[in-house]
Enzyme design. Structure first.
Site, PDB file in Angstrom:
ATOM      1  N   TYR A  65      -3.904  -6.455  -8.902  1.00 38.65           N
ATOM      2  CA  TYR A  65      -3.466  -8.113  -8.144  1.00 38.65           C
ATOM      3  C   TYR A  65      -4.496  -8.888  -8.361  1.00 38.65           C
ATOM      4  CZ  TYR A  65       0.872  -6.113  -5.879  1.00 38.65           C
ATOM      5  OH  TYR A  65       2.715  -6.017  -5.858  1.00 38.65           O
ATOM      6  N   LYS A  81      -3.015   7.854  -7.549  1.00 44.84           N
ATOM      7  CA  LYS A  81      -2.059   8.816  -8.460  1.00 44.84           C
ATOM      8  C   LYS A  81      -3.343   9.224  -9.254  1.00 44.84           C
ATOM      9  CE  LYS A  81       1.856   8.694 -10.357  1.00 44.84           C
ATOM     10  NZ  LYS A  81       2.457  10.338 -10.872  1.00 44.84           N
ATOM     11  N   ASP A  94       4.071   9.168  -5.521  1.00 51.53           N
ATOM     12  CA  ASP A  94       5.024   9.395  -5.795  1.00 51.53           C
ATOM     13  C   ASP A  94       6.286  10.732  -4.647  1.00 51.53           C
ATOM     14  OD1 ASP A  94       3.696  10.747  -7.603  1.00 51.53           O
ATOM     15  OD2 ASP A  94       5.401  11.476  -8.936  1.00 51.53           O
ATOM     16  N   ASP A 146       1.925  -2.404  -2.327  1.00 46.14           N
ATOM     17  CA  ASP A 146       3.076  -3.129  -2.005  1.00 46.14           C
ATOM     18  C   ASP A 146       4.546  -2.676  -1.623  1.00 46.14           C
ATOM     19  OD1 ASP A 146       4.649  -5.650  -1.626  1.00 46.14           O
ATOM     20  OD2 ASP A 146       3.952  -6.064  -4.231  1.00 46.14           O
TER      21      ASP A 146
END
Length: 590
Positions: free
Chosen positions: A161, A228, A282, A306
C-alpha cells in the site's frame, strides 16, 4: 485555538491535550466530526444524538462533548473551491486530537488520492484499529459468533500500500526490471508490472508497540503477530521478529512467548502476563473460523490486515456494523468502515452501526468507558426486540423495520430508561473468566494438541520435545533401567545428575553395545558404568532445522533439551520426522 476560514471552533468547550505522553480529556472537550458523503449525513446525525444521550446519562450532565464540524469530501469541495481535502481541515484534525468521520467519496479522475489514504499519510495515522465482536441478535453465518472478539491493529503506511509501483511498458518499469535482472539476478516474466513492498523495523515496531499497550490497558490475554514469514522472510518474517523484539525488550515484565507458556508454565498463563504469539496469515483465517476464542489482539501488516478485518467482520454481521479508527501516537480519527452507498443517501434507511461503534471506540479512547458501555449494552437489547434497519430486517423473522433516525430513537429510549451497567459488566467479566479458565484447562491437559489445534506451527524443539522426563539414578542397575524402559515403552531414559552435577542419558543402543555385546551382567552393572555423560543438549529455542543438523552430524537419535543446568525434555529424530511429515517446510518459517 487557531482561526479557520470555515471551521468554527465551539467557544464553550476545551481542547483535548497531550500531557506526559497521555491523552488529557477535559469534562467539556471539543471533538471534531466530518459528516461524510452519501449516507454520511443520515448516519452522522443519528449517531451524534446517541453519543450525546449516552454521555448525558452516564455522567448526569457533568460531562458534554462540544462538536466541531470539519469538512472533507463533497461538502468540502463546495466550501473550498473544489478542494476535497483542504489543509485547514487537516490542521484542525491535528489540533483537536480526537475526531470522527462518516464515509467519504474519492472524486473520479486522475490526480486524486483516496481521501482515507490522504488522511492516513498526511497525519501519519499509522495504526488502523478494527475491533470485531458479535452483538446478540445480529445475524451471522457462524454457529457460535459470540466467540469472536478480537481487535486488529493493521499497519497503515507500508507494505504494497506504500504505492511504489511501476506500470508495465513505462521507462521506469524497464529501468527497475533491468536492474533487478542484471544486478540482482532476479527472475520474472517479461512485461510484468512491478511493485515494491517496504516493511521497516521502525514501522513494524511502532505498530506492535501500540497493539501490546492496548492489550495491557484493556486486560487482553494475547497479542498475535500475523505474517507470511515462511515465504517472505525479509519483509513479513522480519515483521514477526521485530514484533517479538518489542515484546521482549520493551514489555518483558508483562509479556511471555507462547513457547514459554507451554514450556515454562505448562500451559497455565501467569496473572498479569500477556502471551505474544504468531500465526501464518492463511492459518489465521482458518483459526478465526474454527477457534476464534483463542485470539485477542492481532498485529498485522497492511495487506494482511485489510483482508482479515473485512473477513472477520463478515463473521459477525458485516462491515455495515464494523467500527474502525486510524491512530497516530495520539491523534485519532475514528470512522465508518463502509462506503457512501449514494443510492440510499437522504432516505433515512441505512444501519448506523459502523459509525455508531466507531464512536464507542472514540469514547473508550477518551477514557469515557461508562458512556461507551451504555451503548454496547443496550444495542443488543434493541436488536433482540427486532427493532432493526432494513439490512437486518430481511434476515430476522418477525423483525420491525425502522429507519436510521427511528433506530436511534429506540437506542436513546433504552439508554435514558436506565441500564444496570455494573450488573451487566459483572456478568461479562464472569463469563470471560470462565472461558479463559476452560482454555487454560485444555492447555494443561493436552498442551501439544492445543498448540497444534490453535494453529501454532512448530518452529523450535521446545514445540516438539517430550516434557515428561523418565529418569533413573546412577546407583540403579542396568536391569532396573531396562524394566523402566519396557514399562514406559521408551528407548532411552535420562540419568539424574551425578555428584559433579552432570546429567546423563542411557539408551537401548548403549545397553546392546556395552552390556549385551560386552557380555556384562545387567543385574550387577550400575547405570553409572554405562550411561553417556556429560550429555550434549540444546535449548528449547533451538530451531527444528538446527536440531536436525546436530542429530545428523553427531549420529544421534535424540537430543536432551536443557534450561540452564537442568534437563527439561527430550526431542528425537522421530519427533522431527513426524513434524515435517505433518507440516512440511512450514516449520522453517523463521
Amino acid at each position: 485555538m487557531t482561526e479557520y476560514r470555515h471551521i468554527k471552533i465551539p467557544p464553550q468547550g476545551e481542547k483535548i491535550t497531550i500531557e506526559e505522553g497521555r491523552l488529557k480529556v477535559p469534562d467539556q472537550p471539543i471533538v471534531g466530526y466530518v459528516e461524510g458523503d452519501g449516507i454520511g449525513p443520515d448516519i452522522t446525525k443519528a449517531c451524534l444524538r446517541i453519543w450525546d444521550a449516552a454521555v448525558a446519562k452516564a455522567y448526569g450532565g457533568s460531562r458534554q462533548i462540544h462538536w466541531c464540524e470539519t469538512y472533507l469530501g463533497e461538502k468540502a469541495s463546495k466550501l473550498y473551491d473544489g478542494n476535497y481535502c483542504p489543509d485547514e481541515t487537516l490542521q484542525a484534525l491535528q489540533e483537536l486530537v480526537v475526531s470522527i468521520k462518516g464515509p467519504l467519496t474519492t472524486p473520479v479522475g486522475g490526480g486524486f488520492r483516496s481521501l482515507n489514504v490522504a488522511l492516513r499519510q498526511d497525519l501519519d495515522l499509522y495504526a488502523c484499529v478494527r475491533p470485531v465482536r458479535h452483538y446478540a441478535g445480529v445475524p451471522s453465518p457462524l454457529k457460535n459468533p459470540g466467540k469472536v472478539d478480537v481487535v486488529i491493529f493493521r499497519e497503515n503506511t507500508e507494505d504494497v500500500y506504500a504505492g511504489i509501483e511501476y506500470k508495465t511498458g513505462t521507462p521506469e518499469n524497464e529501468k527497475v526490471a533491468k536492474f533487478l535482472r542484471e544486478e540482482m539476478k532476479a527472475r520474472f516474466f517479461e512485461g510484468a508490472g512491478i511493485g515494491i513492498k517496504p516493511i521497516s523495523e521502525f514501522g513494524s515496531k511502532r505498530l506492535v508497540r501500540k497493539a501490546i499497550q492496548y492489550a495491557i490497558d484493556n486486560g487482553r490475554e494475547s497479542v498475535t503477530l500475523v505474517h507470511k514469514g515462511n515465504i517472505m522472510k525479509f519483509t513479513e518474517g522480519a515483521f514477526r521478529n521485530w514484533g517479538y523484539e518489542v515484546a521482549r525488550e520493551e514489555f518483558g515484565n508483562v509479556t511471555i512467548t507462547e513457547e514459554q507458556l507451554y514450556n515454562e508454565y505448562k500451559g497455565k498463563q501467569p496473572d498479569g502476563k500477556i502471551v505474544v504469539k504468531d500465526r501464518i496469515a492463511d492459518i489465521m483465517f482458518q483459526m478465526m473460523l474454527l477457534r476464534p476464542e483463542e485470539f485477542d489482539v492481532l498485529a498485522t501488516m497492511n495487506l494482511n490486515g485489510d483482508y482479515l478485518s473485512d473477513a472477520i467482520a463478515a463473521e459477525v454481521g458485516g462491515v455495515g456494523i464494523a467500527p474502525g479508527a486510524n491512530i497516530a501516537d495520539h491523534v485519532a480519527v475514528f470512522e465508518a468502515t463502509h462506503g457512501t452507498a449514494p443510492k440510499y443517501a437522504n432516505l433515512n434507511k441505512v444501519n448506523p452501526g459502523s459509525l455508531l461503534f466507531s464512536g464507542v471506540m472514540m469514547l473508550e479512547y477518551m477514557g469515557w468507558k461508562e458512556a461507551a458501555d451504555l451503548i454496547t449494552l443496550v444495542y443488543p437489547e434493541v436488536v433482540l426486540d427486532g427493532i432493526v434497519t432494513y439490512d437486518f430486517a430481511r434476515q430476522i423473522d418477525g423483525a420491525t423495520e425502522v429507519g436510521t433516525s427511528q433506530f436511534a430513537d429506540a437506542l436513546i429510549e433504552r439508554i435514558e430508561g436506565g441500564v444496570d451497567v455494573e450488573a451487566k459488566r459483572r456478568a461479562q467479566q464472569e463469563q470471560l473468566a470462565k472461558e479463559r479458565k476452560q482454555r487454560e484447562i485444555r492447555r494443561l491437559l493436552q498442551p501439544m494438541e492445543e498448540m497444534l489445534d490453535t494453529g501454532r506451527v512448530p518452529h523450535t524443539v521446545g514445540d516438539l520435545m517430550t516434557r515428561s522426563l523418565i529418569t533413573v539414578t546412577d546407583g540403579e542397575t542396568v536391569e532396573q533401567a531396562m524394566h523402566v524402559m519396557t514399562e514406559n515403552d521408551v528407548s532411552s531414559v535420562v540419568v539424574e545428575p551425578n555428584a559433579a552435577g552432570d546429567w546423563g542419558i542411557l539408551t537401548r543402543r548403549d545397553i546392546v553395545t556395552k552390556i549385551v555385546r560386552g557380555s556384562h551382567n545387567p543385574a550387577t552393572t550400575r547405570v553409572a558404568d554405562v550411561a553417556t555423560r556429560p550429555v550434549e543438549s540444546v535449548s528449547a529455542e533451538t530451531s527444528i532445522r538446527e536440531a536436525a543438523r546436530i542429530i545428523a552430524d553427531r549420529n544421534f537419535s535424540r537430543l536432551p533439551v536443557s534450561q540452564g543446568d537442568k534437563i527439561i525434555g527430550i526431542v528425537t529424530e522421530q519427533d522431527i520426522f513426524a513434524t515435517v511429515d505433518k507440516f512440511g517446510w512450514a516449520v522453517d518459517a523463521n
